[in-house]
Design an enzyme around this catalytic site. Structure first.
Site, PDB file in Angstrom:
ATOM      1  N   ASP A 149       0.887  -1.167   0.000  1.00  0.00           N
ATOM      2  CA  ASP A 149       0.000   0.000   0.000  1.00  0.00           C
ATOM      3  C   ASP A 149       0.921   1.212   0.000  1.00  0.00           C
ATOM      4  O   ASP A 149       1.302   1.721   1.049  1.00  0.00           O
ATOM      5  CB  ASP A 149      -0.903  -0.038   1.233  1.00  0.00           C
ATOM      6  CG  ASP A 149      -1.896   1.105   1.247  1.00  0.00           C
ATOM      7  OD1 ASP A 149      -2.182   1.645   0.161  1.00  0.00           O
ATOM      8  OD2 ASP A 149      -2.376   1.466   2.335  1.00  0.00           O
ATOM      9  N   CYS A 201      -3.888   5.373  -3.340  1.00  0.00           N
ATOM     10  CA  CYS A 201      -5.172   6.085  -3.220  1.00  0.00           C
ATOM     11  C   CYS A 201      -5.057   7.439  -3.922  1.00  0.00           C
ATOM     12  O   CYS A 201      -5.426   8.475  -3.386  1.00  0.00           O
ATOM     13  CB  CYS A 201      -5.593   6.234  -1.763  1.00  0.00           C
ATOM     14  SG  CYS A 201      -4.387   7.072  -0.710  1.00  0.00           S
TER      15      CYS A 201
END
Length: 319
Positions: free
Chosen positions: A56, A109
């Site tokens: 991530d 993101c």
């Protein structure tokens, strides 16, 4: 994973790693090592060790602008490029952590092509053993955009989540497999294997051996609790005892905040079970439990006194 196998959760920031360790405990997870290393340090200790890696990646966070307006304050015209360079540095250490046939999930993101499609193109160009795998896309999730990178049609296998297309924030995901050659790549696709062993012999160098009286206390506790536990999986860190997960590596020189399931600790020749044990699936087997209705639960969470009928205590096994 149903608490099977080994999950290594690594966080480079120590304060965030402590929060991560607390969340692991609250969730009753037993098979996790929580570590505190940079990617480069982790590679020194565990090269080619992992079947799967989820990265991530730290990013510009453009997909979070709607959810967290403060994230806009960090953005500037150079931020995307800076984040992309940092992501590449992390990937230089992350990809070698994978065994042959291992899977890498890369996610951000952000909407930024510099940090999404262009980073994946960089991987494919610089790590020829990495191959993109297709991602099954549900409604509202769209293909990646080759035209925002080098035009490689393989980038259509990546996924973009748009906040105006589905009930989510903005995200990008890519799934890659590591292969030494084409023949091995094709065989891994059809018959994936696990190359790790359950060898427990040489993995406790940084732990303290349990003494005979401590093993006796633990054995008596497990017998009383009617838990079938392999004492060879237990290791002591200071006064605290942990049950190490399967496939646990040599823990020497690894900065660990949580080593599997904390069983408890010793104080003056007495063994005290831990809160983590009570929250785990093992704890459910022997700790008396009370069922609360909605009103009692609200009172309990609020810190108020709740009244329980004596018959309910008996049913729960308290006496």
């Amino acid at each position: 994973m149903h608490n099977k196998g080994l999950l290594v959760a690594n966080e480079i920031d120590f304060k965030r790693a402590k929060i991560l360790s607390q969340n692991i405990e609250r969730s009753g997870i037993c098979n996790t090592l929580v570590t505190n290393h940079s990617p480069e340090e982790l590679l020194e200790r565990l090269p080619g060790f992992f079947d799967k890696v989820l990265l991530d990646a730290p990013c510009s966070g453009e997909g979070m602008f709607r959810k967290d307006p403060d994230a806009i304050k960090y953005w500037n015209p150079e931020y995307n490029r800076q984040c992309a360079e940092r992501q590449k540095e992390i990937l230089r250490s992350t990809i070698p952590l994978l065994r042959d046939g291992g899977t890498l999930i890369y996610s951000t993101c952000t909407f930024s092509p510099e940090e999404d499609e262009q980073v994946i193109s960089w991987i494919l160009q610089n790590f020829p053993q990495m191959k993109l795998l297709p991602i099954q896309k549900f409604q509202g999730v769209q293909n990646g955009r080759p035209d925002w990178s080098d035009g490689n049609s393989e980038l259509l296998k990546t996924a973009r989540i748009w906040p105006h297309k589905t009930k989510a924030e903005g995200h990008f995901i890519a799934k890659l497999i590591k292969a030494a050659d084409q023949e091995k790549f094709e065989s891994r696709l059809s018959t994936p294997t696990v190359s790790l062993s359950r060898n427990r012999k040489n993995r406790k160098k940084s732990t303290v051996s349990l003494e005979k009286n401590e093993l006796k206390l633990l054995s008596d506790f497990f017998d009383q609790a009617k838990i079938d536990t392999d004492l060879s999986t237990l290791a002591k860190f200071g006064d605290h005892v942990y049950s190490l997960p399967d496939f646990c590596p040599d823990l020497d020189k690894i900065k660990i905040l949580r080593a599997g399931l904390e069983i408890g600790y010793f104080r003056k020749n007495i063994f005290y079970p831990s809160h983590a044990l009570a929250l785990s699936s093992l704890g459910e087997k022997f700790y008396p439990q009370l069922s609360l209705d909605d009103h009692q639960l609200i009172d309990y969470v609020h810190g108020d006194v709740i009244r329980i009928e004596k018959s309910d205590f008996k049913k729960a096994g308290y006496f």
